[in-house]
Design a protein around this motif. Structure first.
Motif, PDB file in Angstrom:
ATOM      1  N   VAL A  22       0.852  -1.183   0.000  1.00 52.55           N
ATOM      2  CA  VAL A  22       0.000   0.000   0.000  1.00 52.55           C
ATOM      3  C   VAL A  22       0.891   1.237   0.000  1.00 52.55           C
ATOM      4  O   VAL A  22       2.056   1.181   0.421  1.00 52.55           O
ATOM      5  CB  VAL A  22      -0.949   0.008   1.220  1.00 52.55           C
ATOM      6  N   PRO A  23       0.378   2.380  -0.475  1.00 54.32           N
ATOM      7  CA  PRO A  23       1.204   3.590  -0.527  1.00 54.32           C
ATOM      8  C   PRO A  23       1.774   3.965   0.845  1.00 54.32           C
ATOM      9  O   PRO A  23       1.106   3.827   1.872  1.00 54.32           O
ATOM     10  CB  PRO A  23       0.224   4.655  -1.027  1.00 54.32           C
ATOM     11  N   ASN A 103       3.166  -5.772   1.158  1.00 54.20           N
ATOM     12  CA  ASN A 103       3.432  -6.532  -0.073  1.00 54.20           C
ATOM     13  C   ASN A 103       3.419  -8.031   0.206  1.00 54.20           C
ATOM     14  O   ASN A 103       2.968  -8.828  -0.616  1.00 54.20           O
ATOM     15  CB  ASN A 103       4.745  -6.101  -0.723  1.00 54.20           C
ATOM     16  N   LEU A 104       3.889  -8.442   1.394  1.00 54.58           N
ATOM     17  CA  LEU A 104       3.831  -9.850   1.777  1.00 54.58           C
ATOM     18  C   LEU A 104       2.408 -10.255   2.162  1.00 54.58           C
ATOM     19  O   LEU A 104       2.009 -11.406   1.975  1.00 54.58           O
ATOM     20  CB  LEU A 104       4.795 -10.130   2.928  1.00 54.58           C
ATOM     21  N   ASP A 105       1.631  -9.308   2.678  1.00 59.04           N
ATOM     22  CA  ASP A 105       0.219  -9.589   2.967  1.00 59.04           C
ATOM     23  C   ASP A 105      -0.549  -9.894   1.679  1.00 59.04           C
ATOM     24  O   ASP A 105      -1.364 -10.812   1.617  1.00 59.04           O
ATOM     25  CB  ASP A 105      -0.439  -8.370   3.634  1.00 59.04           C
ATOM     26  N   ALA A 106      -0.295  -9.099   0.644  1.00 58.14           N
ATOM     27  CA  ALA A 106      -1.086  -9.189  -0.588  1.00 58.14           C
ATOM     28  C   ALA A 106      -0.631 -10.297  -1.526  1.00 58.14           C
ATOM     29  O   ALA A 106      -1.413 -10.760  -2.361  1.00 58.14           O
ATOM     30  CB  ALA A 106      -1.030  -7.848  -1.321  1.00 58.14           C
ATOM     31  N   LEU A 127      -9.841  -9.570   0.064  1.00 56.21           N
ATOM     32  CA  LEU A 127     -10.885  -8.741   0.663  1.00 56.21           C
ATOM     33  C   LEU A 127     -10.858  -7.337   0.083  1.00 56.21           C
ATOM     34  O   LEU A 127     -11.881  -6.741  -0.197  1.00 56.21           O
ATOM     35  CB  LEU A 127     -10.676  -8.646   2.185  1.00 56.21           C
ATOM     36  N   ASP A 128      -9.649  -6.776  -0.054  1.00 54.63           N
ATOM     37  CA  ASP A 128      -9.499  -5.403  -0.535  1.00 54.63           C
ATOM     38  C   ASP A 128      -8.386  -5.371  -1.570  1.00 54.63           C
ATOM     39  O   ASP A 128      -7.231  -5.673  -1.261  1.00 54.63           O
ATOM     40  CB  ASP A 128      -9.158  -4.471   0.636  1.00 54.63           C
ATOM     41  N   GLU A 129      -8.722  -5.016  -2.795  1.00 52.95           N
ATOM     42  CA  GLU A 129      -7.730  -5.005  -3.865  1.00 52.95           C
ATOM     43  C   GLU A 129      -6.844  -3.766  -3.748  1.00 52.95           C
ATOM     44  O   GLU A 129      -7.337  -2.641  -3.609  1.00 52.95           O
ATOM     45  CB  GLU A 129      -8.431  -5.019  -5.230  1.00 52.95           C
ATOM     46  N   VAL A 130      -5.522  -3.991  -3.800  1.00 55.18           N
ATOM     47  CA  VAL A 130      -4.586  -2.870  -3.667  1.00 55.18           C
ATOM     48  C   VAL A 130      -3.671  -2.721  -4.875  1.00 55.18           C
ATOM     49  O   VAL A 130      -3.022  -1.694  -5.049  1.00 55.18           O
ATOM     50  CB  VAL A 130      -3.718  -3.012  -2.396  1.00 55.18           C
TER      51      VAL A 130
END
Length: 371
Positions: A22-23, A103-106, A127-130
């Motif tokens: 995420v940013p 980044n490891l979460d996604a 759940l939430d697209e990043v």
């Protein structure tokens, strides 16, 4: 032979590309240098003074952690403060610290996939697209006898996927011309003589996240001294990556039964739960770390229960009113990444015949005590 620091991190970023974060997330190299041989990597959830001492005992040259060791801007580094002592110790022992967080979460195979797998979720989706991976078309011209080799090298590096179809390419045979100039060492032809040869034009799809790896593999497999190739950005929708995972449980369970399963799967002594323990749950979502603000995402996905950490009082009331159950096993369940990342890196290093060892931290950095 030991892997260089940059080589270890390249493998890590193949699993968790920086673009997935995420940013403004605090990821990447935070302390030390990668310009050195790495004899041993320690994989940790947090970097505390105790973890630093463990790294020293293990003679680790690199810590790969999930949570940032430097999270807020530093006004100073005073070595008589807890943070200053930690940084000083790491620097004195030449231990680099690299962070892979959201980044490891996604990532595919990252923390949220590890959590979903631990409780058996199937048909999972974010759940939430990043991040949406952009697609490119790679076109390369190859002598006929080397087309299979170059094509396979690109496929092995991650090219050629269209949906659930792999090894996708288009191939056209034609004639290539070139004139080797002074100082060249042509694979075909001679200096000063115009050459015409049969070549295959290979076209394939490349996700931008693996573009560098695919191009390197193509160049390595290609016989030419100078390779003619093109990359085109495509205006096509492709895969998305995001935080959390929703999916189906292997079988319907009561909320109470799922709580027991969660405690065992994530190795936690107790947890907090919102909802009737006797209600039946069929679809669940997991999200490592703090997930209070993702309850609405879970509702949108139609899940019966959200499993995440750091649930606040008001979110719990909102969940009760909305009819969704919550299971809070704590933020520390992200420790599941230690074994998962260590196993991934050790396997990748062994494939390349590097002697670098990777070990998961044995320390439990849970700050809470349950009484």
């Amino acid at each position: 032979m030991y892997a260089k620091g940059q080589a270890v991190i390249q493998l890590m970023e193949e699993l968790a590309p920086k673009a997935y974060a995420v940013p403004d997330d605090k990821i990447g190299l935070q302390i030390g240098t990668l310009q050195k041989d790495i004899r041993k990597v320690l994989v940790a959830l947090d970097v505390t003074e105790e973890v630093a001492a463990e790294a020293i005992r293990e003679q680790a040259d690199l810590i790969i952690a999930h949570h940032a060791v430097i999270y807020r801007p530093l006004p100073h580094i005073q070595t008589d403060t807890p943070a200053g002592r930690l940084y000083e110790r790491l620097i004195k022992h030449d231990i680099a610290v690299y962070i892979a967080h959201t980044n490891l979460d996604a990532a595919d195979g990252g923390i949220n996939d590890m959590m979903a797998e631990a409780i058996g979720l199937t048909e999972t989706e974010p759940l939430d697209e990043v991040h949406t991976d952009k697609l490119k078309k790679l076109v390369v011209f190859v002598p006929v006898d080397y087309a299979d080799k170059v094509r396979q090298a690109m496929f092995d590096a991650g090219a050629g996927w269209i949906g659930d179809y792999s090894h996708c390419s288009f191939n056209i045979e034609g004639s290539g011309t070139f004139l080797p100039r002074e100082g060249t060492d042509p694979f075909i032809g001679k200096q000063g003589k115009l050459e015409t040869t049969k070549e295959i034009r290979i076209e394939t799809i490349v996700p931008q996240s693996v573009e560098r790896r695919v191009v390197q593999a193509m160049l390595k497999a290609h016989p030419y001294e100078e390779v003619a190739y093109d990359l085109y950005l495509l205006d096509l929708k492709t895969r998305t990556f995001g935080l959390g995972r929703s999916g189906k449980l292997p079988k319907p369970l009561t909320l109470g039964e799922l709580c027991e399963q969660v405690k065992q799967a994530f190795d936690v002594p107790m947890l907090r739960v919102v909802g009737d323990p006797d209600r039946i749950v069929r679809k669940a979502a997991v999200l490592g770390g703090s997930g209070s603000r993702y309850m609405k995402h879970a509702l949108f996905k139609g899940v019966d229960v959200l499993i995440t950490g750091d649930i606040d009082y008001h979110t719990a009331h909102d969940a009760l009113a909305a009819g969704i159950a919550l299971i809070d096993p704590g933020h520390n369940v992200e420790k599941i990444m230690k074994q998962g990342v260590a196993a991934y890196l050790q396997r990748k290093l062994a494939e390349r015949k590097w002697a670098t060892a990777v070990v998961p931290s044995e320390l439990n950095t849970e700050p809470f005590r349950f009484v």
